[in-house]
Design an enzyme around this catalytic site. Structure first.
Site, PDB file in Angstrom:
ATOM      1  N   ARG A   1      38.030  49.035  36.342  1.00 19.45           N
ATOM      2  CA  ARG A   1      36.964  48.300  36.882  1.00 19.45           C
ATOM      3  C   ARG A   1      37.541  47.451  37.761  1.00 19.45           C
ATOM      4  NH1 ARG A   1      30.748  49.514  35.436  1.00 19.45           N
ATOM      5  NH2 ARG A   1      31.004  48.573  37.591  1.00 19.45           N
TER       6      ARG A   1
ATOM      7  N   LYS B   1      18.845  21.427  20.749  1.00 16.58           N
ATOM      8  CA  LYS B   1      19.117  22.128  21.494  1.00 16.58           C
ATOM      9  C   LYS B   1      17.174  22.305  21.731  1.00 16.58           C
ATOM     10  CE  LYS B   1      23.267  23.108  21.571  1.00 16.58           C
ATOM     11  NZ  LYS B   1      23.794  22.798  22.913  1.00 16.58           N
TER      12      LYS B   1
ATOM     13  N   PRO C   1      32.765  44.492  26.402  1.00 18.17           N
ATOM     14  CA  PRO C   1      33.330  44.266  24.562  1.00 18.17           C
ATOM     15  C   PRO C   1      32.856  43.270  23.173  1.00 18.17           C
ATOM     16  CG  PRO C   1      34.525  44.682  25.891  1.00 18.17           C
ATOM     17  CD  PRO C   1      33.899  44.397  26.804  1.00 18.17           C
ATOM     18  N   GLU C   2      32.391  43.259  22.763  1.00 19.85           N
ATOM     19  CA  GLU C   2      32.648  41.776  21.971  1.00 19.85           C
ATOM     20  C   GLU C   2      32.835  41.925  20.643  1.00 19.85           C
ATOM     21  OE1 GLU C   2      27.754  41.552  20.972  1.00 19.85           O
ATOM     22  OE2 GLU C   2      27.312  42.106  22.609  1.00 19.85           O
TER      23      GLU C   2
ATOM     24  N   HIS D   1      45.168  54.425  36.878  1.00 19.05           N
ATOM     25  CA  HIS D   1      44.114  52.946  36.618  1.00 19.05           C
ATOM     26  C   HIS D   1      45.130  52.536  35.793  1.00 19.05           C
ATOM     27  CE1 HIS D   1      41.025  53.779  38.507  1.00 19.05           C
ATOM     28  NE2 HIS D   1      40.361  55.183  37.882  1.00 19.05           N
TER      29      HIS D   1
END
Length: 290
Positions: free
Chosen positions: A128, A169, A5-6, A105
């Site tokens: 997980r 960079k 998830p972002e 879970h």
């Protein structure tokens, strides 16, 4: 396709949770196992019980609960982590899935008392176990939060700031934007989308971008993230809304996951390609992103 998830997904969860837990006192906490991705810190339960959650915030991809004693309860959802509140559906879309309170879970259960909602049961499920939780005493260093760059939707992310961070960079702009020390919370999906929106080749050296390109990029980052939040996030693998339905921003992806499809810009004529950068798939149009 693996999906962590972002920022939009975590912000969606935060908005869904906040009305149920902000202002609530933590009466008791039960751990059904000693660890998630990492072991729970020593004193985790004792440090939470008796505290009031004064504010639920988000920093990058972390949920940050401020506690009345000055401490911080930090959570990361990993790939399959989900908070839920008893069987109540949330006002905002989120990963919360009502009805899982008895699931195998469920690893953390907290009994709260909210000033207006009364007793609230907050549970955390993670099949997980890639998520984790930590607890920080007032004034202590936070190795997850302290090194982060500015929030992409805040005022601190500006074209001058980004230009200053990029100028030295030499790495590709796609990889540099994934560095959480440069901008916090950006992930693979939304960086691909923002680079396409700003017509920037993901392979370009970050330090080679000019002022106009950086201005377009900052605007695109904001636009993509705001649209994703408004859509309730994206559904890949396990992310879904409070009622188990998917988030919808994946239907608006311009390039992510669209290898071999025509570029959505009508005037372009290009075909979406895929390359691998730093072990992550990058989707882009080689015609209009150059």
């Amino acid at each position: 396709m693996k999906f962590m998830p972002e920022l939009p997904e975590v912000e969606t969860v935060r908005r869904g949770l906040a009305p149920f837990i902000e202002g609530a006192r933590i009466e008791s906490v039960r751990l059904n196992r000693p660890d998630l991705r990492f072991p729970f810190p020593q004193g985790f339960v004792d440090g939470l019980e008796g505290q009031t959650i004064t504010h639920l915030g988000r920093r990058a991809k972390y949920l940050v609960a401020a506690l009345s004693g000055g401490g911080v309860w930090l959570s990361h959802l990993g790939m399959t982590g989900a908070f839920f509140v008893a069987d109540q559906r949330l006002a905002e879309p989120s990963r919360l899935k009502p009805g899982e309170a008895g699931g195998k879970h469920v690893h953390v259960v907290a009994d709260l008392v909210h000033p207006s909602r009364g007793r609230v049961t907050l549970s955390y499920s993670d099949p997980r176990r890639f998520g984790f939780m930590d607890l920080f005493a007032p004034g202590t260093a936070n190795p997850f939060i302290d090194p982060l760059g500015p929030e992409p939707l805040g005022n601190d992310l500006s074209a001058p700031y980004l230009a200053d961070r990029l100028k030295a960079k030499k790495g590709p702009i796609k990889t540099v934007l994934l560095d959480q020390r440069v901008v916090a919370g950006l992930g693979n999906i939304y960086v691909c989308e923002a680079l396409h929106m700003s017509r920037i080749d993901p392979r370009r050296a970050a330090g080679a971008l000019n002022e106009r390109e950086i201005e377009r990029l900052v605007a695109a980052i904001r636009q993509v993230l705001e649209a994703a939040i408004a859509a309730g996030g994206s559904t890949l693998k396990d992310f879904s809304q409070a009622d188990g339905q998917p988030g919808y921003f994946q239907h608006s992806f311009a390039v992510y996951g669209h290898e071999g499809d025509p570029c959505p810009r009508p005037e372009c004529g290009g075909v979406t390609g895929r390359i691998v950068q730093a072990g992550r798939s990058t989707f882009y149009c080689p015609v209009c992103q150059h």
